[in-house]
Design a protein around this motif. Sequence first.
Motif, PDB file in Angstrom:
ATOM      1  N   ARG A   1       2.999  -1.326  33.007  1.00  0.00           N
ATOM      2  CA  ARG A   1       2.980   0.012  32.424  1.00  0.00           C
ATOM      3  C   ARG A   1       1.903  -0.045  31.396  1.00  0.00           C
ATOM      4  O   ARG A   1       1.786  -0.633  30.358  1.00  0.00           O
ATOM      5  CB  ARG A   1       4.482   0.551  31.965  1.00  0.00           C
ATOM      6  CG  ARG A   1       4.387   2.021  31.698  1.00  0.00           C
ATOM      7  CD  ARG A   1       4.957   2.192  30.319  1.00  0.00           C
ATOM      8  NE  ARG A   1       4.502   1.422  29.242  1.00  0.00           N
ATOM      9  CZ  ARG A   1       3.680   1.949  28.291  1.00  0.00           C
ATOM     10  NH1 ARG A   1       2.762   2.950  28.630  1.00  0.00           N
ATOM     11  NH2 ARG A   1       3.169   1.147  27.447  1.00  0.00           N
ATOM     12  N   HIS A   2       1.210   1.200  31.406  1.00  0.00           N
ATOM     13  CA  HIS A   2       0.170   1.493  30.372  1.00  0.00           C
ATOM     14  C   HIS A   2      -0.115   2.664  30.666  1.00  0.00           C
ATOM     15  O   HIS A   2      -0.184   3.423  31.764  1.00  0.00           O
ATOM     16  CB  HIS A   2      -1.074   0.507  30.161  1.00  0.00           C
ATOM     17  CG  HIS A   2      -1.853   0.374  31.196  1.00  0.00           C
ATOM     18  ND1 HIS A   2      -1.475  -0.475  32.280  1.00  0.00           N
ATOM     19  CD2 HIS A   2      -3.031   0.979  31.380  1.00  0.00           C
ATOM     20  CE1 HIS A   2      -2.585  -0.281  33.029  1.00  0.00           C
ATOM     21  NE2 HIS A   2      -3.789   0.324  32.550  1.00  0.00           N
ATOM     22  N   SER A   3      -0.705   3.559  29.600  1.00  0.00           N
ATOM     23  CA  SER A   3      -0.996   4.968  29.571  1.00  0.00           C
ATOM     24  C   SER A   3      -2.095   5.079  30.524  1.00  0.00           C
ATOM     25  O   SER A   3      -3.303   4.531  30.219  1.00  0.00           O
ATOM     26  CB  SER A   3      -1.370   5.627  28.237  1.00  0.00           C
ATOM     27  OG  SER A   3       0.004   5.431  27.636  1.00  0.00           O
TER      28      SER A   3
ATOM     29  N   ARG B   1      -5.220   7.508  31.699  1.00  0.00           N
ATOM     30  CA  ARG B   1      -6.122   8.841  31.312  1.00  0.00           C
ATOM     31  C   ARG B   1      -6.969   9.329  32.394  1.00  0.00           C
ATOM     32  O   ARG B   1      -8.107   9.968  32.115  1.00  0.00           O
ATOM     33  CB  ARG B   1      -6.612   8.422  30.173  1.00  0.00           C
ATOM     34  CG  ARG B   1      -5.644   8.398  28.905  1.00  0.00           C
ATOM     35  CD  ARG B   1      -6.109   8.332  27.542  1.00  0.00           C
ATOM     36  NE  ARG B   1      -5.073   8.323  26.502  1.00  0.00           N
ATOM     37  CZ  ARG B   1      -4.462   7.108  26.283  1.00  0.00           C
ATOM     38  NH1 ARG B   1      -4.899   5.873  26.789  1.00  0.00           N
ATOM     39  NH2 ARG B   1      -3.309   6.958  25.203  1.00  0.00           N
TER      40      ARG B   1
ATOM     41  N   LEU C   1      -6.538   3.439  17.616  1.00  0.00           N
ATOM     42  CA  LEU C   1      -6.602   3.903  18.976  1.00  0.00           C
ATOM     43  C   LEU C   1      -7.672   4.775  19.629  1.00  0.00           C
ATOM     44  O   LEU C   1      -8.306   4.548  20.635  1.00  0.00           O
ATOM     45  CB  LEU C   1      -5.371   4.688  19.243  1.00  0.00           C
ATOM     46  CG  LEU C   1      -5.001   5.101  20.613  1.00  0.00           C
ATOM     47  CD1 LEU C   1      -4.638   3.862  21.736  1.00  0.00           C
ATOM     48  CD2 LEU C   1      -3.868   6.037  20.755  1.00  0.00           C
TER      49      LEU C   1
ATOM     50  N   ASN D   1      -6.846  16.081  27.869  1.00  0.00           N
ATOM     51  CA  ASN D   1      -5.332  16.103  27.807  1.00  0.00           C
ATOM     52  C   ASN D   1      -4.782  17.166  28.405  1.00  0.00           C
ATOM     53  O   ASN D   1      -3.875  17.087  29.211  1.00  0.00           O
ATOM     54  CB  ASN D   1      -4.959  16.181  26.405  1.00  0.00           C
ATOM     55  CG  ASN D   1      -4.742  14.988  25.565  1.00  0.00           C
ATOM     56  OD1 ASN D   1      -3.755  14.214  25.819  1.00  0.00           O
ATOM     57  ND2 ASN D   1      -5.538  14.533  24.728  1.00  0.00           N
TER      58      ASN D   1
ATOM     59  N   VAL E   1       2.179   9.772  28.835  1.00  0.00           N
ATOM     60  CA  VAL E   1       3.012  10.622  27.946  1.00  0.00           C
ATOM     61  C   VAL E   1       1.924  11.158  26.835  1.00  0.00           C
ATOM     62  O   VAL E   1       1.655  10.689  26.261  1.00  0.00           O
ATOM     63  CB  VAL E   1       4.281   9.890  27.362  1.00  0.00           C
ATOM     64  CG1 VAL E   1       5.203  10.772  26.202  1.00  0.00           C
ATOM     65  CG2 VAL E   1       5.116   9.192  28.128  1.00  0.00           C
TER      66      VAL E   1
ATOM     67  N   VAL F   1       2.072  14.127  23.773  1.00  0.00           N
ATOM     68  CA  VAL F   1       2.502  14.903  23.038  1.00  0.00           C
ATOM     69  C   VAL F   1       1.492  16.257  22.535  1.00  0.00           C
ATOM     70  O   VAL F   1       1.849  17.223  22.443  1.00  0.00           O
ATOM     71  CB  VAL F   1       2.603  14.216  21.219  1.00  0.00           C
ATOM     72  CG1 VAL F   1       1.258  13.751  20.674  1.00  0.00           C
ATOM     73  CG2 VAL F   1       3.658  14.987  20.601  1.00  0.00           C
ATOM     74  N   ALA F   2       0.320  15.881  23.126  1.00  0.00           N
ATOM     75  CA  ALA F   2      -0.704  16.906  23.060  1.00  0.00           C
ATOM     76  C   ALA F   2      -0.327  18.186  23.915  1.00  0.00           C
ATOM     77  O   ALA F   2      -0.506  19.453  23.460  1.00  0.00           O
ATOM     78  CB  ALA F   2      -2.150  16.535  23.499  1.00  0.00           C
TER      79      ALA F   2
ATOM     80  N   ARG G   1      -0.468  -4.584  20.394  1.00  0.00           N
ATOM     81  CA  ARG G   1       0.666  -4.314  19.706  1.00  0.00           C
ATOM     82  C   ARG G   1       0.770  -5.305  18.323  1.00  0.00           C
ATOM     83  O   ARG G   1       0.259  -6.566  18.458  1.00  0.00           O
ATOM     84  CB  ARG G   1       2.002  -4.654  20.333  1.00  0.00           C
ATOM     85  CG  ARG G   1       2.293  -3.736  21.698  1.00  0.00           C
ATOM     86  CD  ARG G   1       2.341  -2.212  21.070  1.00  0.00           C
ATOM     87  NE  ARG G   1       2.757  -1.553  22.283  1.00  0.00           N
ATOM     88  CZ  ARG G   1       2.106  -0.848  23.103  1.00  0.00           C
ATOM     89  NH1 ARG G   1       0.834  -1.057  22.956  1.00  0.00           N
ATOM     90  NH2 ARG G   1       2.468   0.053  24.292  1.00  0.00           N
TER      91      ARG G   1
HETATM   92  C1  LIG Z   1       5.579  10.267  22.544  1.00  0.00           C
HETATM   93  C2  LIG Z   1       4.355   9.610  23.056  1.00  0.00           C
HETATM   94  C3  LIG Z   1       2.861  10.860  22.689  1.00  0.00           C
HETATM   95  C4  LIG Z   1       1.993  10.496  23.368  1.00  0.00           C
HETATM   96  N1  LIG Z   1       0.790  11.409  23.254  1.00  0.00           N
HETATM   97  C5  LIG Z   1      -0.086  11.124  23.791  1.00  0.00           C
HETATM   98  C6  LIG Z   1      -1.220  11.846  23.801  1.00  0.00           C
HETATM   99  O1  LIG Z   1      -0.998  13.223  23.384  1.00  0.00           O
HETATM  100  N2  LIG Z   1      -2.474  11.896  24.690  1.00  0.00           N
HETATM  101  C7  LIG Z   1      -2.893  10.520  24.818  1.00  0.00           C
HETATM  102  O2  LIG Z   1      -3.712  10.458  25.526  1.00  0.00           O
HETATM  103  N3  LIG Z   1      -1.834   9.620  24.890  1.00  0.00           N
HETATM  104  C8  LIG Z   1      -0.729   9.738  24.267  1.00  0.00           C
HETATM  105  N4  LIG Z   1       0.431   8.893  24.361  1.00  0.00           N
HETATM  106  C9  LIG Z   1       0.160   7.450  24.736  1.00  0.00           C
HETATM  107  C10 LIG Z   1      -0.098   6.603  23.537  1.00  0.00           C
HETATM  108  O3  LIG Z   1      -1.344   6.599  23.106  1.00  0.00           O
HETATM  109  C11 LIG Z   1       0.140   5.143  24.164  1.00  0.00           C
HETATM  110  O4  LIG Z   1       1.330   5.062  24.597  1.00  0.00           O
HETATM  111  C12 LIG Z   1      -0.301   4.067  23.083  1.00  0.00           C
HETATM  112  O5  LIG Z   1      -1.363   4.121  22.507  1.00  0.00           O
HETATM  113  C13 LIG Z   1       0.084   2.723  23.789  1.00  0.00           C
HETATM  114  O6  LIG Z   1      -0.748   2.513  24.775  1.00  0.00           O
HETATM  115  P1  LIG Z   1      -0.182   1.968  26.312  1.00  0.00           P
HETATM  116  O7  LIG Z   1       0.706   3.143  26.621  1.00  0.00           O
HETATM  117  O8  LIG Z   1      -1.179   2.035  27.069  1.00  0.00           O
HETATM  118  O9  LIG Z   1       0.739   0.781  26.136  1.00  0.00           O
HETATM  119  C14 LIG Z   1       1.481   9.245  23.720  1.00  0.00           C
HETATM  120  C15 LIG Z   1       2.650   8.216  23.882  1.00  0.00           C
HETATM  121  C16 LIG Z   1       3.978   8.454  23.626  1.00  0.00           C
HETATM  122  C17 LIG Z   1       5.250   7.689  23.675  1.00  0.00           C
END
Ligand SMILES: Cc1cc2nc3c(=O)[nH]c(=O)nc-3n(C[C@H](O)[C@H](O)[C@H](O)COP(=O)(O)O)c2cc1C
Length: 217
Positions: free
Chosen positions: A11-13, A15, A88, A114, A160, A162-163, A205
Motif C-alpha cells: 500500500r502506498h498513496s 497520485r 514530502l 488533488n 487519502v 485531507v485536501a 518512515r
Molecule cells: C489523513 C491523511 C490525509 C492525507 N492528505 C493528503 C492530501 O491531501 N493529498 C495528498 O496528495 N496526500 C495526502 N495524504 C497521503 C500522505 O501524504 C501519505 O500517506 C504519506 O506521505 C505517506 O506516504 P504513503 O501513503 O505513500 O506511504 C494523506 C494521508 C492521510 C492518512
Amino acid sequence: MYNIDETIKARHSIRKFLPRPVPKDLLFECLELAQLAPSNSNIQPWRLFIAAGAERDRLQEALLAVAREKAPNVPALPEHFTHFRSELGAQVYGVGMGIASSDKEARRAAVLRNWEFFGAPVVAIVCMDKELGPADALGVGMYLQTLVLALTARGLAACVQVALAGYPEVIYRELEVPRQLSILCGVSIGYPDLEFPVNKLKIGRALIANNVMVRGY
Ligand SMILES: Cc1cc2nc3c(=O)[nH]c(=O)nc-3n(C[C@H](O)[C@H](O)[C@H](O)COP(=O)(O)O)c2cc1C
C-alpha cells in the motif's frame, strides 16, 4: 491477493490513476470488509459519500472552480511538524514530478490535481457526526486503513486526501451531505498508473524509536 504483511507493504498513496472503471461489486467487497473495523462502543462512526461517473465529474468541476480562486481550508500543522510536509513536498513535487520548489505556478498546478482526484474514477468523502470526538475519529481511521488495505489486496489503489475537506461548502452542496456531519477527508480510488514516477516513490518512515517509547520491556 496478497497476504496481510505483503498488503501493508504494497500500500502506498497513488497520485495518478488509470481511467479504467472500478467494478461496483469489487468496491463493495472492500466496503464489506472495512465495515468490520472496530470502533468505540461499536458505534461505527464512519459515513461515506461515494461519487462515480457523472456525479464524480460534477463534484470535480465544482471543487476545481473554487480551488482555482482560493486556498483550501486545511488546518495548519504545528511548527515542529512542518518539516515533514516540506520533506514530502520535495519527494512528491521535486523528485517525482521534477518541479523546483521555486516554481510556484507549476507547484500550484500540481497541487490542484488533488481536486481532480488524481484522475481516479471513484471518490469517497469521509464524514463523521459533529458531536463525536477524537476516540471516534480513531474508529474512522481504523475503518479507512482497513478499506485501503482491502483495495490494495485486489490490485486497486487509493489516496487519502485531507485536501478534499478543504472546501466543505462545495461538498455539502454537491453531495447533499447532512450538516450534522463534519467532512474529515476524501479517498480517491482506482487502478494505479504504475508508469507515473510519483507512484513509484516509497515515502520513508522514521525509526520505531522515534514513535514508540518502551518502559521495562
Ligand atoms: C489523513 C491523511 C490525509 C492525507 N492528505 C493528503 C492530501 O491531501 N493529498 C495528498 O496528495 N496526500 C495526502 N495524504 C497521503 C500522505 O501524504 C501519505 O500517506 C504519506 O506521505 C505517506 O506516504 P504513503 O501513503 O505513500 O506511504 C494523506 C494521508 C492521510 C492518512
